[in-house]
Design a protein around this motif. Structure first.
Motif, PDB file in Angstrom:
ATOM      1  N   ASN A  78     -14.498   7.112   5.439  1.00  0.00           N
ATOM      2  CA  ASN A  78     -15.500   5.699   4.585  1.00  0.00           C
ATOM      3  C   ASN A  78     -17.039   5.744   5.159  1.00  0.00           C
ATOM      4  O   ASN A  78     -17.259   5.913   6.272  1.00  0.00           O
ATOM      5  N   HIS A 103     -10.553  -3.227   5.422  1.00  0.00           N
ATOM      6  CA  HIS A 103      -9.305  -2.462   5.271  1.00  0.00           C
ATOM      7  C   HIS A 103      -9.671  -2.002   3.774  1.00  0.00           C
ATOM      8  O   HIS A 103      -8.547  -0.980   3.088  1.00  0.00           O
ATOM      9  N   LYS A 104     -10.145  -2.037   2.309  1.00  0.00           N
ATOM     10  CA  LYS A 104     -10.703  -1.735   1.334  1.00  0.00           C
ATOM     11  C   LYS A 104     -12.050  -1.677   0.961  1.00  0.00           C
ATOM     12  O   LYS A 104     -13.521  -2.238   1.579  1.00  0.00           O
ATOM     13  N   GLY A 105     -12.196  -0.865  -0.108  1.00  0.00           N
ATOM     14  CA  GLY A 105     -13.408  -0.698  -0.793  1.00  0.00           C
ATOM     15  C   GLY A 105     -14.857  -0.045  -0.395  1.00  0.00           C
ATOM     16  O   GLY A 105     -15.882  -0.265  -0.725  1.00  0.00           O
ATOM     17  N   TRP A 106     -14.691   0.775  -0.146  1.00  0.00           N
ATOM     18  CA  TRP A 106     -15.251   1.946   1.229  1.00  0.00           C
ATOM     19  C   TRP A 106     -15.099   3.147  -0.333  1.00  0.00           C
ATOM     20  O   TRP A 106     -14.268   3.076  -1.211  1.00  0.00           O
ATOM     21  N   SER A 115       0.323  -0.826  -0.049  1.00  0.00           N
ATOM     22  CA  SER A 115      -0.234   0.006  -0.135  1.00  0.00           C
ATOM     23  C   SER A 115       1.276   1.402  -0.295  1.00  0.00           C
ATOM     24  O   SER A 115       2.286   0.951   0.332  1.00  0.00           O
ATOM     25  N   SER A 120      -8.022  -8.110   7.096  1.00  0.00           N
ATOM     26  CA  SER A 120      -7.411  -9.064   5.904  1.00  0.00           C
ATOM     27  C   SER A 120      -6.624  -9.835   6.712  1.00  0.00           C
ATOM     28  O   SER A 120      -5.345  -9.809   5.830  1.00  0.00           O
TER      29      SER A 120
END
Length: 275
Positions: A163, A153-156, A118, A190
Motif C-alpha cells: 500500500n 481498508h480501501k483506496g490505496w 471481498s 470501515s
C-alpha cells in the motif's frame, strides 16, 4: 387445587427447557472464529503466541505464525505497510499490533461477525464496541503520526504490491485526519469498531488487549451482547438480566405454548440465569 398448580409448574419447566434448547442452538455467536484469510476454523489453545498476541494463547483463532507476522512493519498477512507516511512511532504501532492481534486471535467477536463481499474473506467484524480507554489511548499515542487516508481498508495505490498513498493525497497528522478518538476507531477500518463511553471491566465493551493473568474480560462481554442479540430477534423487551427486573428471553413460538394461567416464579428462585 393441587392438580392445576402441578400442571402449571410442569408447563413452566417445559418452557424453560425449550428456551434453554433455543439458547444452545444460538451459541454459534460464542467462542467462534470468523471465516477470513488467516483464521483457524475453530478456536483452541496455541502453545506460543508472539508478544502482544500472547494473551490469547489459551484459546485463539490465530496460529503462532500469524501472531509473529502481526508484529512486522510489513508482514506477509496483507502486505500492509504501517510506514506509508514515514516511520510509525513504537507507542502508536503498539496499538495497531494489538488491534491486529484482537482481529486475528480473538474467539469473542461472534456477536459482531458480518458477511463480507471481498475476495480474501467471507466474514468481517462490524461495530464492535471498544472500551473508552482503548480508543482514547490509541488516538492519544498516534495523534502526532502522519497518514494520508481516513479509511485504511480501501483506496490505496497497490501498484508496487504494497500500500502506498493514492496519487494527489497528502500526508497529514492523525489529529487532522481523525479529529476525535471516535473518528479514529470508527473510520479507520470501515466501522469495524464502535466508540463507546463504557469502561474497561464494565462487561459492556471489548478490550483490545488485556492481562492474561486476570483472565479474558471479553468472554463475558460477548455473552452479554449475544444475549442482547437473541433477545432482540425474539422480540422481547431489552432488559438485562442483572438489573433485577429481568424477563426470560423466550422466542415468540415458545410464548404461544404458555398456559393461560401464568406461573409466577419468586424473585430469589433463579429463573433466567446470569446471561
Amino acid at each position: 387445587t393441587g392438580l392445576p398448580v402441578e400442571m402449571g409448574l410442569g408447563w413452566a419447566l417445559f418452557v424453560l427447557l425449550a428456551a434453554s434448547m433455543v439458547m444452545a442452538a444460538k451459541d454459534s455467536l460464542l467462542n467462534v472464529c470468523m471465516d477470513a484469510k488467516h483464521h483457524k476454523t475453530k478456536p483452541g489453545p496455541e502453545g506460543m503466541l508472539h508478544d502482544q498476541c500472547a494473551p490469547w494463547k489459551d484459546n485463539a483463532c490465530c496460529t503462532a505464525n500469524t501472531s509473529s507476522e502481526a508484529h512486522k512493519d510489513q508482514s506477509n498477512l496483507y502486505n500492509f505497510n504501517w510506514n506509508h507516511c514515514g516511520l510509525m512511532p513504537p507507542k502508536c504501532k503498539r496499538h495497531f499490533i494489538q488491534d491486529t492481534c484482537l482481529y486475528e486471535c480473538s474467539p469473542n467477536l461472534g456477536p459482531w461477525i458480518d458477511q463480507a463481499d471481498s475476495s480474501w474473506r467471507r466474514e468481517r467484524i462490524l461495530h464492535v464496541p471498544l472500551c473508552k480507554e482503548d480508543c482514547e489511548e490509541w488516538w492519544a499515542d498516534c495523534k502526532d503520526f502522519v497518514t494520508c487516508k481516513e479509511n485504511w481498508h480501501k483506496g490505496w495505490n497497490w501498484a508496487t504490491g504494497t500500500n502506498r498513498c493514492p496519487w494527489g493525497s497528502m500526508c497529514r497528522p492523525f489529529s487532522q485526519i481523525f479529529p476525535r478518538p471516535k473518528d479514529l476507531c470508527e473510520k479507520i477500518w470501515s466501522n469495524s469498531y464502535k466508540y463507546t463511553t463504557e469502561h474497561r471491566g464494565s462487561g459492556r465493551c471489548i478490550q483490545m488487549w488485556f492481562d492474561p493473568a486476570q483472565g479474558n474480560p471479553n468472554v463475558v462481554v460477548a455473552k452479554y451482547y449475544a444475549w442482547k442479540k437473541r433477545s432482540s430477534s425474539a422480540g422481547v423487551e431489552d432488559v438485562a438480566p442483572e438489573t433485577g427486573k429481568a424477563v426470560c428471553a423466550l422466542p415468540w413460538p415458545i410464548l404461544l405454548l404458555l398456559p393461560l394461567t401464568l406461573v409466577v416464579v419468586p424473585g430469589g428462585a433463579g429463573g433466567c440465569g446470569s446471561h
